[in-house]
Motif scaffolding. Sequence first.
Motif, PDB file in Angstrom:
ATOM      1  N   UNK A   1      18.212  50.564 108.224  1.00 42.83           N
ATOM      2  CA  UNK A   1      18.536  49.137 108.254  1.00 42.83           C
ATOM      3  C   UNK A   1      19.567  48.864 109.341  1.00 42.83           C
ATOM      4  N   UNK A   2      19.305  47.856 110.145  1.00 43.33           N
ATOM      5  CA  UNK A   2      20.216  47.406 111.197  1.00 43.33           C
ATOM      6  C   UNK A   2      20.744  46.035 110.776  1.00 43.33           C
ATOM      7  N   UNK A   3      22.071  45.910 110.690  1.00 45.26           N
ATOM      8  CA  UNK A   3      22.678  44.689 110.161  1.00 45.26           C
ATOM      9  C   UNK A   3      23.656  44.110 111.169  1.00 45.26           C
ATOM     10  N   UNK A   4      23.485  42.831 111.456  1.00 40.64           N
ATOM     11  CA  UNK A   4      24.417  42.079 112.307  1.00 40.64           C
ATOM     12  C   UNK A   4      25.236  41.191 111.377  1.00 40.64           C
ATOM     13  N   UNK A   5      26.546  41.415 111.348  1.00 41.70           N
ATOM     14  CA  UNK A   5      27.392  40.741 110.365  1.00 41.70           C
ATOM     15  C   UNK A   5      28.486  39.918 111.029  1.00 41.70           C
ATOM     16  N   UNK A   6      28.371  38.601 110.879  1.00 39.67           N
ATOM     17  CA  UNK A   6      29.394  37.657 111.366  1.00 39.67           C
ATOM     18  C   UNK A   6      29.720  37.871 112.848  1.00 39.67           C
ATOM     19  N   UNK A   7      28.713  38.135 113.646  1.00 37.56           N
ATOM     20  CA  UNK A   7      28.930  38.482 115.059  1.00 37.56           C
ATOM     21  C   UNK A   7      29.033  37.227 115.921  1.00 37.56           C
ATOM     22  N   UNK A   8      30.016  37.235 116.798  1.00 34.13           N
ATOM     23  CA  UNK A   8      30.169  36.188 117.801  1.00 34.13           C
ATOM     24  C   UNK A   8      30.500  36.804 119.142  1.00 34.13           C
ATOM     25  N   UNK A   9      30.207  36.079 120.207  1.00 37.87           N
ATOM     26  CA  UNK A   9      30.523  36.562 121.553  1.00 37.87           C
ATOM     27  C   UNK A   9      30.997  35.398 122.400  1.00 37.87           C
ATOM     28  N   UNK A  10      32.185  35.589 123.004  1.00 37.30           N
ATOM     29  CA  UNK A  10      32.738  34.579 123.898  1.00 37.30           C
ATOM     30  C   UNK A  10      32.986  35.197 125.257  1.00 37.30           C
ATOM     31  N   UNK A  11      32.772  34.383 126.295  1.00 36.59           N
ATOM     32  CA  UNK A  11      33.132  34.736 127.662  1.00 36.59           C
ATOM     33  C   UNK A  11      34.173  33.720 128.105  1.00 36.59           C
ATOM     34  N   UNK A  12      35.449  34.072 127.958  1.00 38.12           N
ATOM     35  CA  UNK A  12      36.492  33.095 128.237  1.00 38.12           C
ATOM     36  C   UNK A  12      36.419  31.962 127.231  1.00 38.12           C
ATOM     37  N   UNK A  13      36.257  30.745 127.727  1.00 38.53           N
ATOM     38  CA  UNK A  13      36.151  29.581 126.833  1.00 38.53           C
ATOM     39  C   UNK A  13      34.719  29.284 126.416  1.00 38.53           C
ATOM     40  N   UNK A  14      33.775  30.037 126.986  1.00 35.83           N
ATOM     41  CA  UNK A  14      32.363  29.786 126.689  1.00 35.83           C
ATOM     42  C   UNK A  14      31.905  30.625 125.494  1.00 35.83           C
ATOM     43  N   UNK A  15      31.334  29.980 124.490  1.00 42.01           N
ATOM     44  CA  UNK A  15      30.803  30.670 123.313  1.00 42.01           C
ATOM     45  C   UNK A  15      29.309  30.898 123.501  1.00 42.01           C
ATOM     46  N   UNK A  16      28.927  32.163 123.627  1.00 37.34           N
ATOM     47  CA  UNK A  16      27.507  32.493 123.794  1.00 37.34           C
ATOM     48  C   UNK A  16      26.798  32.581 122.452  1.00 37.34           C
ATOM     49  N   UNK A  17      27.473  33.142 121.453  1.00 38.46           N
ATOM     50  CA  UNK A  17      26.911  33.259 120.112  1.00 38.46           C
ATOM     51  C   UNK A  17      28.036  33.080 119.099  1.00 38.46           C
ATOM     52  N   UNK A  18      27.679  32.516 117.945  1.00 33.01           N
ATOM     53  CA  UNK A  18      28.704  32.245 116.924  1.00 33.01           C
ATOM     54  C   UNK A  18      28.174  32.588 115.540  1.00 33.01           C
ATOM     55  N   UNK A  19      28.904  33.443 114.839  1.00 32.28           N
ATOM     56  CA  UNK A  19      28.646  33.732 113.421  1.00 32.28           C
ATOM     57  C   UNK A  19      27.182  34.113 113.158  1.00 32.28           C
ATOM     58  N   UNK A  20      26.701  35.113 113.871  1.00 34.15           N
ATOM     59  CA  UNK A  20      25.313  35.572 113.719  1.00 34.15           C
ATOM     60  C   UNK A  20      25.225  36.599 112.600  1.00 34.15           C
ATOM     61  N   UNK A  21      24.329  36.348 111.632  1.00 36.44           N
ATOM     62  CA  UNK A  21      24.080  37.272 110.530  1.00 36.44           C
ATOM     63  C   UNK A  21      22.583  37.560 110.450  1.00 36.44           C
ATOM     64  N   UNK A  22      22.223  38.840 110.612  1.00 36.68           N
ATOM     65  CA  UNK A  22      20.816  39.242 110.626  1.00 36.68           C
ATOM     66  C   UNK A  22      20.664  40.601 109.960  1.00 36.68           C
ATOM     67  N   UNK A  23      19.477  40.849 109.405  1.00 36.09           N
ATOM     68  CA  UNK A  23      19.128  42.170 108.893  1.00 36.09           C
ATOM     69  C   UNK A  23      17.748  42.544 109.429  1.00 36.09           C
TER      70      UNK A  23
END
Length: 293
Positions: A1-23
């Motif tokens: 099982x591969x789990x993405x938990x509460x993942x976010x990614x920012x580049x400086x002030x730019x938000x590429x992804x926010x609060x990603x949850x996946x299984x």
Amino acid sequence: MLVVQDVGKKYGDFTALHNINLQFGNGIFGLLAPNGAGKTTLIKMLVTLISPTTGDIFYQGQPIKMLGQSYREQVGYLPQHFGYYKHSTPKQYLSYLAALEGMDKQTVASRIDEVLDMVALSDVKNKKMRKFSGGMIQRVGIAQALLSDPKIIVLDEPTAGLDPKERARFRHMLSELARNRIIIISTHIVSDIESIANEIIMIKNNVISYKDSVTNICATLSGKVFETTMTYEDFIEFRKSYVTLAEKQEQGKMIVRFVADEIAESFWKSVEPQLEDVFLVEYAHENTSGGNK
């Protein structure tokens, strides 16, 4: 099982992804979004090329950042653009990658033959790649992603350059592999995954907008997709009021597929919604001219 938990990614002030949850369990998962929506950012985090700003990714219950190389050995990855030396042959190229990965020398030759057969390149395995078409190069890329017999296969726009026959072969191959592997396909080409994906994931406004089966996602537009015929002049006005999904000209008339929430007019024909309909409605007002973050 591969789990993405509460993942976010920012580049400086730019938000590429926010609060990603996946299984992800064994099967095929289609990551579907327009260019610039964050698909490639998520993929690069899954294959450890970049790290999340927030949250964690887990494999078999362990954070992949702690697993390190032992996790990467389980992953086969085809980036959107991969490097190769055009004067090498597919066999030489794959042999080089096998050496870098430290694969067992006793089994490398047979494994290279196996993956080249899977992508229908056995007959050109000793020919220099400088003479290959774009589709053939892409098949070499798919072969390298499969080389180490990984448990997780991540493919970013894998069918670029493939002709319809090659695409069909590719879909069949993935269906076979997915019985005991996690396969994640990032694409903006709906037809690549509609018939084979166990689940579709859509990203919008930096968050997950859908994670469900094709059937359930299409059901969100049930009773709202229609076709009708009109003159071109009427069509120009019509598309100002409705989201049009497809149109074609036939015998001087326009046949239009569109979405409407109100009660159908008598001359509208109700049709079954397709995944591409949902995609077009979901991103009808998106600016898709951005990069691949």
